[in-house]
Scaffold this active site. Sequence first.
Site, PDB file in Angstrom:
ATOM      1  N   THR B  17       0.816  -1.221   0.000  1.00 15.86           N
ATOM      2  CA  THR B  17       0.000   0.000   0.000  1.00 15.86           C
ATOM      3  C   THR B  17       0.849   1.270   0.000  1.00 15.86           C
ATOM      4  OG1 THR B  17      -0.195  -0.257   2.396  1.00 15.86           O
ATOM      5  CG2 THR B  17      -2.035  -1.049   1.068  1.00 15.86           C
ATOM      6  N   GLY B  18       2.163   1.125   0.085  1.00 17.51           N
ATOM      7  CA  GLY B  18       3.037   2.308   0.036  1.00 17.51           C
ATOM      8  C   GLY B  18       3.147   2.859  -1.373  1.00 17.51           C
ATOM      9  N   GLU B  20       5.768   3.849  -3.179  1.00 16.25           N
ATOM     10  CA  GLU B  20       6.803   3.279  -4.027  1.00 16.25           C
ATOM     11  C   GLU B  20       6.401   1.890  -4.506  1.00 16.25           C
ATOM     12  OE1 GLU B  20      10.719   2.815  -2.362  1.00 16.25           O
ATOM     13  OE2 GLU B  20      11.508   2.159  -4.295  1.00 16.25           O
ATOM     14  N   LYS B  43      -4.251  -3.511   6.754  1.00 15.32           N
ATOM     15  CA  LYS B  43      -4.943  -3.070   5.534  1.00 15.32           C
ATOM     16  C   LYS B  43      -5.539  -4.239   4.767  1.00 15.32           C
ATOM     17  CE  LYS B  43      -3.149   1.423   5.454  1.00 15.32           C
ATOM     18  NZ  LYS B  43      -2.332   2.422   4.783  1.00 15.32           N
ATOM     19  N   GLU B  99      16.777   0.492   1.555  1.00 15.15           N
ATOM     20  CA  GLU B  99      18.158   0.891   1.826  1.00 15.15           C
ATOM     21  C   GLU B  99      18.284   1.136   3.309  1.00 15.15           C
ATOM     22  OE1 GLU B  99      19.432   4.305  -0.396  1.00 15.15           O
ATOM     23  OE2 GLU B  99      18.292   3.660  -2.145  1.00 15.15           O
ATOM     24  N   GLU B 216      33.029  -4.675  -7.020  1.00 23.35           N
ATOM     25  CA  GLU B 216      33.654  -3.415  -6.622  1.00 23.35           C
ATOM     26  C   GLU B 216      34.366  -3.609  -5.296  1.00 23.35           C
ATOM     27  OE1 GLU B 216      30.184  -0.891  -6.649  1.00 23.35           O
ATOM     28  OE2 GLU B 216      29.712  -1.338  -4.576  1.00 23.35           O
ATOM     29  N   HIS B 255      28.007   3.455  -0.860  1.00 22.85           N
ATOM     30  CA  HIS B 255      27.758   2.066  -0.485  1.00 22.85           C
ATOM     31  C   HIS B 255      28.487   1.752   0.807  1.00 22.85           C
ATOM     32  CE1 HIS B 255      26.890   0.438  -4.784  1.00 22.85           C
ATOM     33  NE2 HIS B 255      26.080   1.394  -4.418  1.00 22.85           N
TER      34      HIS B 255
END
Lengths: 431, 299, 107
Positions: B17-18, B20, B43, B99, B216, B255
């Site tokens: 429901t967010g 994003e 919800k 993140e 990396e 990072h």
Amino acid sequence: MSEGDGIMPRLYEYQGKKLFRAGGIPVPEGRVATTPQEAQEVAQSIGFPVAIKAQVLAGKRGKAGAIKFAEDADEVYHIASNLLGKSIRGMEITRLLVEKKLNIKKELYLAITADPSSRQPVAIFSAVGGMDIEEMAAQDPGAIIKKKIDILRGFRDYDGLNLVRKAGDLSGAEKLSLAALAAKLYRLYRQYDCKLAEINPLVLTDEGFVAADARVDIDDDAVSRQTGLELEAMEDAGERPPTPLEIAAGKIDAFDHRGSAHFVQLDPGAQYAREMGLVPIGFDCVGTGASLAVMDELVPLGYYPINFCDTSGNPTASKLYRVTKIIFSQPEIQGYVFVSCVSSQQLDNTARGIIKALKELYPATGGKPNIPVVLAFRGAWDDVAQRLFEDHGIAQSPLVKILGREATEKDAAEAFDRLYRAWQGGDKVEG
Amino acid sequence: MAILINETTEVMVQGITGREAQLRVELMRSYGTKVVAGVTPGKGGQEVMGVPVYDTVEEAVERHPNISATCIFVPAKVAKHAALEAIDAGIKVISLHPERVPQQDMLEIIAYSRGKDVTVIGPNTIGVISPGKALIGMIGGNVDFARQCFRPGRIGVLSRSGGNTTTLSYYLTKAGFGQSTAVSVGGDAFIGATWRDLLALFEKDPETDAVAVFGEIGTTTEEDAAEFIKQGGFTKPMVAYIAGRYARPNMRFGHAGAIISRGTGAAQGKIEALKSAGVYVVDHFGDIGEALKTALSRH
Amino acid sequence: MKDNLLQFEVFSGGKVCIDLEKCKGCVSKVCIEACTGTGKPEAFELREGLPALRVDPAALKKGGCVECLACELDCQLYGNKGLTIVLPMPELDHYLEAAATKPVYMR
């Protein structure tokens, strides 16, 4: 600089020791002083001799002359006056920790951190501690004992004993005492979301084990739930204090969540670039990985990005505008390179932000810069981004090269090299 | 076949429901991913773009017993609970998008998933795509762009950089190689599935002929993968690019994982480890497609 | 302040300012369509031949304006240069005032 930029909140020694004391880990008697008078008062209340330790976040303070000993009040005053206001690796000394000097019988090492390979907490112990533990670890790995801990199970007493049992000349009672300390340090590591909880040296005195130093690094991603910690001090905790340009850049993301514009000066003042004989340039990439990959191409050609900048997560054009102005405000730069990874973010917005910045920085030429500039737009709306630079007449400058999706990181670096050489060869705009 | 997800995979979205998550649901569905359920505690009973929302993962799995993958779009501070809930409900593939998941939460998720039949991708991942079949997460950004950059094929892709998951796949596409599955493993120091875990899956996948990777500085991901190859765990051709050769020690990037610490994690060590395991390591990222041609012809 | 100034604030801190006097001499009125480029929600409409807001300024300030800058850049190229966007950076200004070495663009 607290906006998720990889700077680790690290506690000062005196803050770490506060946590140690609360967690039952013995620390020397002592208090913080901010003036020479205060240092004298603390010393007199705890008794001589005392240790006076500058509270800065640099490592190897002993070697840097930031830890001194005093036998009387005059000496305390003298040392404190000398230390306060001085800087160690760019960090000003504003606080001193004055503590009872320890009667050291033996120095050991104890730490809890996360092991990158097994991805578990690991307890690390060495019967030989002190300033050169890292060098020793490299020379004699066998002297460092590691014990992985099952985070779901927790730290058990016998884990501590298994950790220290291989240390030769410790008595049974000392081993028990060390095992209990390890358990307490592990609890502290968990309670405060540490990335590292380290006692170096852990000192054996006549009164038992005492933490002579405390290094506590908090996970910056967990700071929001560590409300009990002294957050104010953590804000400025980094390898060095943030520069004015970094502070200005920090405001860009502070109130606007729409994408990021994360700016760090890798080489403020371009000292490293000059030492290495590299040309300092301004730098912006979409994505950290792209930054590294482009840097790999630029450095062998003789160019050093003196800043790092990641404009990813589909930032607004206004963020690009602001951060581009900041990048160009580094006085040392002799060029600018922008490269996006092949990205789905709206590169037309990126282009508009950069164009507005260039037009304001170079009003006399309509945005045509006086240093070589390469921009590689690769991704969504990359064709629009390229066209915008042509429409605004900036692409037509001999000092500007606009590249599209076909360009590799190497292409971008080589294009910059050609522009720079041509510029040096005679087209250089007089300054 | 591909790995982790394909056209038959039924996918759940936690935190659906967010704002994003809704963007990502749109992307996934338009690409062809079967998004069958969403979960947001409190919800249950609502719908998001026609997808039914449940209060718990258990309930979602009761109603849709074929759900095998989930993407988690919840705030970082509750990511651990969402992941543990998915593991407890028997979900096989978890794509953990937030993140800044606290490190010790991640250590708990990793410990909890150990020994169970589950692959946790991320955190800080842009997701997984099996081109032409399905994608989970936000990989590709929009459906047209995803179709341009990722093409169906027989090369596995692993990347520690979200953005360069796409760049690498695009380089392969440009050189004529499609991808079986591309995985953004996440940029953090502590991630669920490592290269080693995913190479094991690519090894077993008959539709993957070779693997291309973007690595990396920081962590031991590359070194561990090299060790795994030397032990015989992965026998297919592999090409790699390792970024950060000119990063100075202690130079810190966004990072959390890209930190050189205590002498390990430097690019040169990673490159040597991979080369000694027989991996083709290119000096220039853009050459990786051509290197793959060589690797395939010599293997 | 000029009467004939149309202004609204944007989320990141800053203002979009339109000098309607200049708009009177503008043929293209390019800002109106510029806002449909990649941005939403199409902030402007023509009212009596001049740009006017068709969205509540409060909504624009809350992020309704996506700060794509297309209106300003297009106005400069194709319009009568009546639209400017001011995006202040006080910390940068302070830095530049104090800086011993001027940046390359000032040389």
